[in-house]
Scaffold this motif. Structure first.
Motif, PDB file in Angstrom:
ATOM      1  N   ALA A  92      38.442  37.641  33.576  1.00 42.95           N
ATOM      2  CA  ALA A  92      37.052  37.760  33.999  1.00 42.95           C
ATOM      3  C   ALA A  92      36.483  39.123  33.603  1.00 42.95           C
ATOM      4  CB  ALA A  92      36.947  37.556  35.510  1.00 42.95           C
ATOM      5  N   ALA A  93      37.272  40.178  33.793  1.00 44.60           N
ATOM      6  CA  ALA A  93      36.816  41.531  33.461  1.00 44.60           C
ATOM      7  C   ALA A  93      36.535  41.670  31.971  1.00 44.60           C
ATOM      8  CB  ALA A  93      37.862  42.557  33.906  1.00 44.60           C
ATOM      9  N   PHE A  95      41.294  29.786  43.696  1.00 43.15           N
ATOM     10  CA  PHE A  95      42.537  30.269  44.304  1.00 43.15           C
ATOM     11  C   PHE A  95      42.808  29.516  45.608  1.00 43.15           C
ATOM     12  CE2 PHE A  95      41.529  34.607  42.227  1.00 43.15           C
ATOM     13  CZ  PHE A  95      42.102  34.180  41.042  1.00 43.15           C
ATOM     14  N   ILE A 113      50.499  41.784  35.829  1.00 46.26           N
ATOM     15  CA  ILE A 113      49.428  40.824  35.521  1.00 46.26           C
ATOM     16  C   ILE A 113      50.000  39.591  34.822  1.00 46.26           C
ATOM     17  CG2 ILE A 113      47.414  40.455  34.014  1.00 46.26           C
ATOM     18  CD1 ILE A 113      46.554  43.325  34.730  1.00 46.26           C
ATOM     19  N   ARG A 171      46.892  35.115  39.492  1.00 45.51           N
ATOM     20  CA  ARG A 171      45.678  35.610  40.148  1.00 45.51           C
ATOM     21  C   ARG A 171      45.187  36.891  39.466  1.00 45.51           C
ATOM     22  NH1 ARG A 171      48.951  35.154  45.720  1.00 45.51           N
ATOM     23  NH2 ARG A 171      50.355  36.241  44.285  1.00 45.51           N
ATOM     24  N   LEU A 172      46.122  37.801  39.190  1.00 43.43           N
ATOM     25  CA  LEU A 172      45.768  39.038  38.497  1.00 43.43           C
ATOM     26  C   LEU A 172      45.326  38.735  37.063  1.00 43.43           C
ATOM     27  CD1 LEU A 172      48.720  41.341  39.656  1.00 43.43           C
ATOM     28  CD2 LEU A 172      46.412  41.174  40.632  1.00 43.43           C
ATOM     29  N   GLU A 173      45.998  37.761  36.455  1.00 39.78           N
ATOM     30  CA  GLU A 173      45.656  37.366  35.085  1.00 39.78           C
ATOM     31  C   GLU A 173      44.222  36.852  35.006  1.00 39.78           C
ATOM     32  OE1 GLU A 173      48.471  35.028  32.254  1.00 39.78           O
ATOM     33  OE2 GLU A 173      47.266  33.538  33.321  1.00 39.78           O
ATOM     34  N   LYS A 174      43.840  36.006  35.955  1.00 38.39           N
ATOM     35  CA  LYS A 174      42.478  35.469  35.968  1.00 38.39           C
ATOM     36  C   LYS A 174      41.450  36.587  36.166  1.00 38.39           C
ATOM     37  CE  LYS A 174      43.223  30.997  35.487  1.00 38.39           C
ATOM     38  NZ  LYS A 174      42.788  30.292  34.259  1.00 38.39           N
ATOM     39  N   SER A 175      41.788  37.572  36.985  1.00 38.93           N
ATOM     40  CA  SER A 175      40.877  38.700  37.205  1.00 38.93           C
ATOM     41  C   SER A 175      40.705  39.510  35.923  1.00 38.93           C
ATOM     42  CB  SER A 175      41.405  39.589  38.333  1.00 38.93           C
ATOM     43  OG  SER A 175      41.444  38.883  39.554  1.00 38.93           O
ATOM     44  N   LEU A 176      41.789  39.700  35.191  1.00 44.76           N
ATOM     45  CA  LEU A 176      41.713  40.409  33.915  1.00 44.76           C
ATOM     46  C   LEU A 176      40.831  39.649  32.928  1.00 44.76           C
ATOM     47  CD1 LEU A 176      42.653  42.596  31.865  1.00 44.76           C
ATOM     48  CD2 LEU A 176      44.599  41.089  31.345  1.00 44.76           C
TER      49      LEU A 176
END
Length: 385
Positions: free
Chosen positions: A102-103, A113, A90, A95-100
């Protein structure tokens, strides 16, 4: 004696070894360039390959987030890796960082993206100029970034990005994250640590100053308690979500009285180097304590402290050492333009004394290598006077 293996054999692994020796920890590093396990301070001493290193250690960690995924997988199956391979991945993929984020409902810049020209055009129509485009992978110290300020420059910007994407190689597909540029007042970072049992400790927020996209100065001094609490809440949310173990750094943009997450680093961090002289327990020792399941050390600010990066220079005047409460940290690297060669920590009993010492330090360092340190120091002094 616990044995620790660090993925990466740069200056962060070196400083982990220095911090681990008094704790009776044996710290070695896996050099991703030579594929050999080495002594971080004396890399000429080799101890086999990664497989042997995994067998011989009790705990594995990483000094950087751009670790090959097959290497992470090999370490993960040993059940010795902290933080987890997921957390490290992450930190290496925006991209994974942004998803984290958001979560965890952590506030950050509006983004989009981008994988192709259609996405690029959609990003421009969705976000407002100016927009910063960042590579999803491998971006650091200002590399892999494009700033679009005018619609007239859009086609040239896309051509640069398209070429970058076409030339990108690796097992994970490269991409771009388009972000709304934030009119922030200053960048702050929080370095914190989480132990295996969930205990958390955070250092004071640090104000960061950059030169040519590279961190040049970090200042740790008393800060607004509301901002400190905001940052601590984000740190807890992210590390709890990941069941994180070790030190994590979070970079924030301050916009009025609100903090927006810029990026996270799942490791010890450049903006936390001040802790070596400004805290009872430095970030390197606390990282080792956390991954070895030892009680965490104090993260309180002992005295106002600043860290000055030495970029592309392999020597400075010996007179620097005549300034009270100045400590040199060299990395034993070959000289190269733009390379982090070491850092200088400066402390003071008060912020005014720290500012005065920074001004004195700036007069002894070459302006060509430290181009705006004098201006920064004078401005900092003016705020304290």
């Amino acid at each position: 004696m616990k044995k620790v293996l660090v993925l990466g054999a740069g200056q962060l692994a070196r400083m982990m070894e220095l911090a681990g020796t008094p704790l009776n920890l044996d710290v070695k590093a896996f050099d991703v360039r030579s594929d050999k396990v080495v002594q971080p301070i004396s890399p000429e001493h080799e101890y086999g390959d990664l497989a042997q290193g995994i067998i011989n250690c009790d705990v594995i960690t990483a000094e950087f987030e751009h670790v090959a995924h097959d290497t992470l997988s090999e370490c993960e199956v040993s059940n010795k890796l902290y933080p987890s391979s997921n957390a490290i991945k992450i930190g290496g993929d925006r991209r994974l960082e942004k998803s984290l984020l958001a979560a965890c409902q952590a506030a950050n810049a509006k983004h989009y993206f981008v994988n192709n020209k259609t996405d690029f055009d959609k990003a421009i129509s969705t976000l407002s100029l100016p927009i910063i485009f960042k590579s999803a992978l491998d971006g650091y110290d200002g590399k892999g970034q494009w700033r679009l300020k005018s619609q007239a420059d859009a086609q040239d910007t896309w051509q640069d990005i398209e070429k970058f994407l076409a030339e990108s190689k690796g097992s994970v597909k490269q991409g771009i994250v388009a972000e709304q540029m934030v009119p922030f007042e200053r960048e702050l970072s929080l370095v914190g640590v989480r132990r295996l049992n969930g205990d958390i400790a955070v250092y004071p927020l640090t104000e960061n100053h950059h030169t040519n996209g590279i961190l040049s100065v970090s200042v740790a001094a008393p800060v607004n308690s509301d901002l400190q609490q905001q940052a601590g809440t984000v740190f807890k949310a992210l590390t709890d979500e990941l069941n994180y173990v070790g030190v994590m750094a979070i970079e924030f943009f301050q916009v009025d009285k609100t903090l927006l997450v810029n990026e996270i680093a799942p490791r010890v961090h450049n903006s936390g180097h001040w802790t070596q002289q400004g805290a009872d327990t430095c970030q390197f020792e606390n990282h080792l304590r956390a991954i070895c399941d030892l009680p965490l050390g104090s993260t309180s600010l002992v005295r106002p402290t600043a860290m000055v990066n030495i970029i592309g220079e392999d020597q400075v005047s010996d007179e620097v050492l005549a300034i009270p409460s100045v400590t040199m940290h060299w990395y034993n690297k070959g000289k190269r333009a733009g390379r982090k060669m070491g850092h200088i920590n400066v402390s003071g009993e008060t912020e005014l004394i720290l500012a005065q010492r920074l001004v004195q330090l700036s007069t002894l360092l070459p302006a060509a290598t430290f181009p705006d340190l004098a201006e920064f120091a004078q401005n900092y002094l003016a705020k304290q006077s």
